[in-house]
Design a protein around this motif. Structure first.
Motif, PDB file in Angstrom:
ATOM      1  N   GLY A 103       0.829  -1.199   0.000  1.00 23.63           N
ATOM      2  CA  GLY A 103       0.000   0.000   0.000  1.00 23.63           C
ATOM      3  C   GLY A 103       0.861   1.244   0.000  1.00 23.63           C
ATOM      4  O   GLY A 103       2.082   1.175  -0.153  1.00 23.63           O
ATOM      5  N   GLN A 104       0.199   2.376   0.181  1.00 25.04           N
ATOM      6  CA  GLN A 104       0.875   3.659   0.275  1.00 25.04           C
ATOM      7  C   GLN A 104       0.196   4.490   1.350  1.00 25.04           C
ATOM      8  O   GLN A 104      -0.992   4.308   1.623  1.00 25.04           O
ATOM      9  N   ALA A 105       0.960   5.399   1.942  1.00 25.19           N
ATOM     10  CA  ALA A 105       0.418   6.288   2.972  1.00 25.19           C
ATOM     11  C   ALA A 105       1.289   7.537   3.047  1.00 25.19           C
ATOM     12  O   ALA A 105       2.427   7.547   2.575  1.00 25.19           O
ATOM     13  N   ARG A 106       0.731   8.585   3.653  1.00 23.52           N
ATOM     14  CA  ARG A 106       1.515   9.797   3.906  1.00 23.52           C
ATOM     15  C   ARG A 106       2.598   9.457   4.930  1.00 23.52           C
ATOM     16  O   ARG A 106       2.381   8.646   5.828  1.00 23.52           O
ATOM     17  N   ARG A 107       3.753  10.073   4.797  1.00 28.19           N
ATOM     18  CA  ARG A 107       4.869   9.797   5.705  1.00 28.19           C
ATOM     19  C   ARG A 107       4.482  10.034   7.166  1.00 28.19           C
ATOM     20  O   ARG A 107       4.830   9.249   8.039  1.00 28.19           O
ATOM     21  N   GLY A 108       3.737  11.096   7.437  1.00 26.58           N
ATOM     22  CA  GLY A 108       3.306  11.370   8.803  1.00 26.58           C
ATOM     23  C   GLY A 108       2.471  10.234   9.371  1.00 26.58           C
ATOM     24  O   GLY A 108       2.604   9.872  10.552  1.00 26.58           O
ATOM     25  N   GLU A 109       1.593   9.671   8.551  1.00 25.98           N
ATOM     26  CA  GLU A 109       0.772   8.535   8.976  1.00 25.98           C
ATOM     27  C   GLU A 109       1.630   7.289   9.184  1.00 25.98           C
ATOM     28  O   GLU A 109       1.423   6.528  10.128  1.00 25.98           O
ATOM     29  N   VAL A 110       2.606   7.080   8.296  1.00 25.08           N
ATOM     30  CA  VAL A 110       3.512   5.939   8.416  1.00 25.08           C
ATOM     31  C   VAL A 110       4.212   5.979   9.774  1.00 25.08           C
ATOM     32  O   VAL A 110       4.278   4.978  10.491  1.00 25.08           O
ATOM     33  N   TYR A 111       4.727   7.150  10.152  1.00 21.58           N
ATOM     34  CA  TYR A 111       5.406   7.284  11.442  1.00 21.58           C
ATOM     35  C   TYR A 111       4.430   7.160  12.608  1.00 21.58           C
ATOM     36  O   TYR A 111       4.707   6.473  13.592  1.00 21.58           O
ATOM     37  N   ALA A 112       3.282   7.813  12.505  1.00 20.88           N
ATOM     38  CA  ALA A 112       2.308   7.793  13.604  1.00 20.88           C
ATOM     39  C   ALA A 112       1.778   6.391  13.884  1.00 20.88           C
ATOM     40  O   ALA A 112       1.566   6.020  15.045  1.00 20.88           O
ATOM     41  N   ARG A 113       1.570   5.613  12.819  1.00 20.42           N
ATOM     42  CA  ARG A 113       1.003   4.267  12.984  1.00 20.42           C
ATOM     43  C   ARG A 113       2.058   3.168  13.015  1.00 20.42           C
ATOM     44  O   ARG A 113       1.715   1.994  13.165  1.00 20.42           O
ATOM     45  N   GLY A 114       3.319   3.548  12.850  1.00 17.51           N
ATOM     46  CA  GLY A 114       4.392   2.556  12.874  1.00 17.51           C
ATOM     47  C   GLY A 114       4.342   1.593  11.703  1.00 17.51           C
ATOM     48  O   GLY A 114       4.637   0.408  11.863  1.00 17.51           O
ATOM     49  N   LEU A 115       3.972   2.090  10.520  1.00 14.53           N
ATOM     50  CA  LEU A 115       3.869   1.231   9.340  1.00 14.53           C
ATOM     51  C   LEU A 115       5.254   0.942   8.756  1.00 14.53           C
ATOM     52  O   LEU A 115       6.118   1.821   8.704  1.00 14.53           O
ATOM     53  N   ARG A 116       5.461  -0.276   8.317  1.00 12.88           N
ATOM     54  CA  ARG A 116       6.745  -0.682   7.727  1.00 12.88           C
ATOM     55  C   ARG A 116       6.906  -0.019   6.359  1.00 12.88           C
ATOM     56  O   ARG A 116       5.980   0.001   5.560  1.00 12.88           O
ATOM     57  N   HIS A 117       8.104   0.507   6.105  1.00 17.70           N
ATOM     58  CA  HIS A 117       8.402   1.196   4.855  1.00 17.70           C
ATOM     59  C   HIS A 117       9.854   0.935   4.466  1.00 17.70           C
ATOM     60  O   HIS A 117      10.471   0.019   5.015  1.00 17.70           O
ATOM     61  N   ARG A 118      10.389   1.708   3.532  1.00 24.42           N
ATOM     62  CA  ARG A 118      11.749   1.501   3.015  1.00 24.42           C
ATOM     63  C   ARG A 118      12.600   2.750   3.204  1.00 24.42           C
ATOM     64  O   ARG A 118      12.108   3.866   3.044  1.00 24.42           O
ATOM     65  N   ALA A 119      13.892   2.514   3.479  1.00 25.84           N
ATOM     66  CA  ALA A 119      14.827   3.631   3.646  1.00 25.84           C
ATOM     67  C   ALA A 119      16.217   3.219   3.167  1.00 25.84           C
ATOM     68  O   ALA A 119      16.530   2.033   3.073  1.00 25.84           O
ATOM     69  N   THR A 120      17.025   4.224   2.875  1.00 23.10           N
ATOM     70  CA  THR A 120      18.412   3.994   2.497  1.00 23.10           C
ATOM     71  C   THR A 120      19.339   4.643   3.516  1.00 23.10           C
ATOM     72  O   THR A 120      18.989   5.642   4.154  1.00 23.10           O
ATOM     73  N   PHE A 121      20.515   4.065   3.657  1.00 21.75           N
ATOM     74  CA  PHE A 121      21.573   4.561   4.539  1.00 21.75           C
ATOM     75  C   PHE A 121      22.851   4.572   3.713  1.00 21.75           C
ATOM     76  O   PHE A 121      23.300   3.520   3.256  1.00 21.75           O
TER      77      PHE A 121
END
Length: 185
Positions: free
Chosen positions: A19-37
């Motif tokens: 799915g997709q969500a706004r970043r603020g919602e992803v953080y607020a709800r603790g939704l799993r997403h992708r990141a780079t380091f």
């Protein structure tokens, strides 16, 4: 667009988009997403270290040894690593970062988890970090960075003469990076 309104992919435990969500919602709800380091080294093999601004959505005002960030919808890890490295370092024409490994980071405070792709890149260009994201920066010798990550204050080290608080996901990525180096590439 404000960072909290950016759309990001939500993924499952196998890193498949669900799915997709706004970043603020992803953080607020603790939704799993992708990141780079992306671990950035200069021509002298020093590591780019920075302190995040107080306005960051997560981990404000903490130090980080990586540049990077959350991937956009449909964005590949490789493309996201290059985009984020150039944005945060304030450069263009950076070589494509070298992918090293991936891991699933689980935030200890229950803020969620994110699939994390770790890269490294050589940056020989003069850096001009984004003022909205980076409050302080320096290229530091690897031994000083390792000491800082252990909570030590190296004599004559850069910046504040007190232990630095590092972002927990960056600390976890660096620990895995050290294991990666010890066990061979």
């Amino acid at each position: 667009m404000a960072p909290e309104d950016e759309i990001v992919d939500v993924v499952d435990e196998d890193d498949r988009v669900v799915g997709q969500a706004r970043r603020g919602e992803v953080y607020a709800r603790g939704l799993r997403h992708r990141a780079t380091f992306v671990l950035a080294r200069d021509a002298e093999d020093r590591l780019f270290v920075h302190r995040r601004t107080a306005t960051k959505l997560i981990f404000p005002s903490l130090y980080d040894v990586f540049v990077g960030g959350v991937l956009g919808p449909g964005e590949s890890y490789d493309d996201g690593a290059l985009r984020e490295a150039e944005e945060e370092l304030g450069v263009s024409g950076l070589p494509r970062p070298t992918p090293l490994f991936r891991f699933l980071y689980d935030a200890p405070d229950g803020r969620g988890s994110w699939w994390s792709a770790v890269y490294e890149v050589r940056c020989t260009l003069p850096v001009r970090p984004q003022a909205e994201e980076v409050a302080w920066h320096a290229f530091l010798p690897p031994d000083e960075v390792a000491a800082r990550l252990r909570g030590e204050v190296p004599p004559g080290g850069a910046g504040a003469a007190a232990p630095w608080g590092f972002v927990p996901d960056g600390r976890a990525a660096y620990e895995r990076y050290e294991q990666y180096l010890r066990h061979g590439r």
